[in-house]
Design an enzyme around this catalytic site. Structure first.
Site, mmCIF file in Angstrom:
data_model
loop_
_atom_site.group_PDB
_atom_site.id
_atom_site.type_symbol
_atom_site.label_atom_id
_atom_site.label_comp_id
_atom_site.label_asym_id
_atom_site.label_seq_id
_atom_site.Cartn_x
_atom_site.Cartn_y
_atom_site.Cartn_z
ATOM 1 N N LYS A 135 0.843 -1.197 0.000
ATOM 2 C CA LYS A 135 0.000 0.000 0.000
ATOM 3 C C LYS A 135 0.878 1.247 0.000
ATOM 4 O O LYS A 135 2.082 1.162 0.312
ATOM 5 C CB LYS A 135 -0.908 -0.011 1.237
ATOM 6 C CG LYS A 135 -0.160 0.038 2.571
ATOM 7 C CD LYS A 135 -1.090 -0.213 3.745
ATOM 8 C CE LYS A 135 -0.315 -0.246 5.052
ATOM 9 N NZ LYS A 135 -1.124 -0.764 6.160
ATOM 10 N N ARG A 152 -10.573 0.252 15.340
ATOM 11 C CA ARG A 152 -10.443 1.181 14.230
ATOM 12 C C ARG A 152 -11.392 0.699 13.135
ATOM 13 O O ARG A 152 -12.417 1.307 12.878
ATOM 14 C CB ARG A 152 -8.977 1.180 13.779
ATOM 15 C CG ARG A 152 -8.561 2.267 12.873
ATOM 16 C CD ARG A 152 -7.078 2.153 12.549
ATOM 17 N NE ARG A 152 -6.719 0.849 11.981
ATOM 18 C CZ ARG A 152 -5.530 0.572 11.447
ATOM 19 N NH1 ARG A 152 -4.569 1.480 11.427
ATOM 20 N NH2 ARG A 152 -5.281 -0.620 10.934
ATOM 21 N N TYR A 170 17.799 28.275 11.761
ATOM 22 C CA TYR A 170 16.663 29.021 12.314
ATOM 23 C C TYR A 170 16.625 28.962 13.836
ATOM 24 O O TYR A 170 16.922 27.928 14.434
ATOM 25 C CB TYR A 170 15.348 28.484 11.755
ATOM 26 C CG TYR A 170 15.094 28.981 10.353
ATOM 27 C CD1 TYR A 170 14.875 30.341 10.109
ATOM 28 C CD2 TYR A 170 15.096 28.103 9.280
ATOM 29 C CE1 TYR A 170 14.658 30.803 8.821
ATOM 30 C CE2 TYR A 170 14.873 28.551 7.990
ATOM 31 C CZ TYR A 170 14.653 29.906 7.768
ATOM 32 O OH TYR A 170 14.441 30.356 6.498
ATOM 33 N N MET A 225 13.484 24.478 5.096
ATOM 34 C CA MET A 225 12.677 23.953 3.994
ATOM 35 C C MET A 225 13.536 23.168 3.000
ATOM 36 O O MET A 225 13.153 22.092 2.551
ATOM 37 C CB MET A 225 11.951 25.103 3.284
ATOM 38 C CG MET A 225 10.971 24.612 2.232
ATOM 39 S SD MET A 225 10.111 25.931 1.378
ATOM 40 C CE MET A 225 9.044 26.564 2.648
HETATM 41 C C1 LIG Z 1 -0.422 -1.964 6.610
HETATM 42 C C2 LIG Z 1 -1.080 -3.213 7.010
HETATM 43 C C3 LIG Z 1 -0.316 -4.375 7.233
HETATM 44 C C4 LIG Z 1 1.195 -4.397 7.171
HETATM 45 O O1 LIG Z 1 1.727 -3.977 8.405
HETATM 46 P P1 LIG Z 1 3.315 -3.891 8.647
HETATM 47 O O2 LIG Z 1 3.407 -3.512 10.075
HETATM 48 O O3 LIG Z 1 3.831 -2.835 7.727
HETATM 49 O O4 LIG Z 1 3.889 -5.223 8.353
HETATM 50 C C5 LIG Z 1 -1.001 -5.538 7.539
HETATM 51 N N1 LIG Z 1 -2.355 -5.557 7.623
HETATM 52 C C6 LIG Z 1 -3.102 -4.462 7.432
HETATM 53 C C7 LIG Z 1 -4.571 -4.553 7.546
HETATM 54 C C8 LIG Z 1 -2.494 -3.255 7.133
HETATM 55 O O5 LIG Z 1 -3.242 -2.164 6.941
#
Ligand SMILES: *Cc1c(COP(=O)(O)O)cnc(C)c1O
Length: 352
Positions: free
Chosen positions: A37, A130, A247, A295
């Site tokens: 993802k 969640r 800064y 920046m």
């Molecule tokens: C992102 C995600 C994972 C992967 O988690 P990692 O900690 O990056 O291995 C697994 N399951 C779900 C539902 C996720 O959203």
């Protein structure tokens, strides 16, 4: 003159080595889902697929656009983790042969409406609070629709990085109690990277592994950071004792110092909160961030280093684990990897 381009180098050989190492923790029958993802956690989804396709049993993504992109590149299982929200989503998911996560009753209504129960992953809430059906909501669906259907039951841990957390034990218990009431052809999936590393006996039929592939799991040195974020030194100056750098003059010299400026700042994705003393690598030697990230620029204490304009400063790399900068700044590797902005030049090193 030096080039002003910061670079993000991505080494696919390391992605493969990380996957092999993680797989060595798994039983043979466990399937390995590469979670890619968010553009493969910033590593470029389209480029990495061809380098890991032969060692992945499937892919996990959140957005449907990403899932469709992957379908053009691979015949493996693709899990749409956001699930479907509209008829149009549903059609696209089926046309592209995606596996669909269901995490609430509304999403399941869409499935019953189309009356196709193939390739479903039912997500239950065991304590993350969640996403996911409550356990009684799931049981209701199971009794009415799924008693004779093969599907995957999944849940997600809130605290997998912390082996001692009581939340893990509770989530495992709720999940396994539920599983004991289901028919034996239900596939099971709990494990993200932290769970694979800390609870290898809870990997069941599918692991969903993300951060470990990219080497961002902080507590195992066998996993190497696959991306290198580096930037050239563009200026070096000497300063006297008692001078402020950057800064707010946050960093103040106690003695005569040599300060290098590199062309990487928060507009490139380096958090503005990076602290003085954060380690970077210049010419194989460690140096310290000295002064607030601006920046476009960051200032480095190179008082004791032999370096010149044009030399590279690495913020993380296979040699300087991303855990270094993450841990010393109370950040997580996921955030750092996905923060690198498009103006940083991405260079992808394929295996072949
Ligand atoms: C992102 C995600 C994972 C992967 O988690 P990692 O900690 O990056 O291995 C697994 N399951 C779900 C539902 C996720 O959203």
């Amino acid at each position: 003159m030096t080039t002003l381009n910061s670079e993000l180098l991505i080494d696919s050989k390391i992605l493969r080595e990380n996957i092999s190492y993680i797989k060595s923790k798994l039983e043979n029958q466990t399937n390995f889902m590469s979670v890619i993802k968010s553009d493969a956690y910033g590593h470029n989804l389209e480029l990495i697929i061809k380098d890991i396709d032969d060692i992945s049993d499937g892919y996990g993504v959140v957005r449907i656009e990403e899932a469709i992109k992957i379908r053009k590149l691979s015949d493996k299982k693709i899990l749409l983790m956001q699930g479907v929200y509209t008829d149009a989503d549903y059609q696209l998911a089926r046309e592209n042969n995606l596996d669909i996560v269901v995490h609430n009753n509304d999403q399941f209504s869409l499935i019953t409406k189309h009356n196709n129960f193939n390739n479903l992953w039912l997500k239950v809430n065991t304590g993350m609070n969640r996403l996911g059906l409550e356990i009684d909501e799931f049981e209701n669906i199971y009794e009415n629709f799924l008693k004779n259907i093969n599907f995957t039951l999944m849940t997600h841990l809130s605290s997998s990085n912390d082996k001692k957390s009581k939340h893990n034990a509770k989530q495992f218990r709720l999940f396994e109690e539920l599983v004991s009431k289901l028919h034996s052809n239900v596939s099971l999936s709990i494990a993200n990277t932290g769970c694979i590393m800390n609870f290898p006996d809870k990997c069941f039929d599918w692991v969903r592994c993300g951060i470990g592939i990219y080497g961002g799991y902080l507590d195992d040195e066998n996993l190497k950071t696959a991306m290198t974020l580096r930037s050239p030194i563009v200026n070096i100056r000497k300063i006297k004792a008692g001078e402020g750098v950057g800064y707010d003059a946050r960093a103040v010299s106690k003695k005569e110092m040599k300060i290098a400026s590199v062309y990487l700042g928060y507009a490139d994705g380096l958090p503005v909160t990076i602290k003085d003393g954060t380690k970077v690598l210049i010419n194989d030697e460690l140096a310290n961030v000295f002064g607030k990230v601006s920046m476009d620029l960051t200032t480095i204490d190179v008082t004791n280093l032999d370096c010149k304009v044009g030399d590279w400063c690495e913020f993380f790399s296979p040699r300087l684990s991303i855990s270094n900068i993450a841990k010393s700044n109370d950040l997580i590797s996921y955030f750092l990897m996905t923060s690198v902005k498009s103006r940083v030049k991405k260079i992808y090193k394929n295996i072949k």
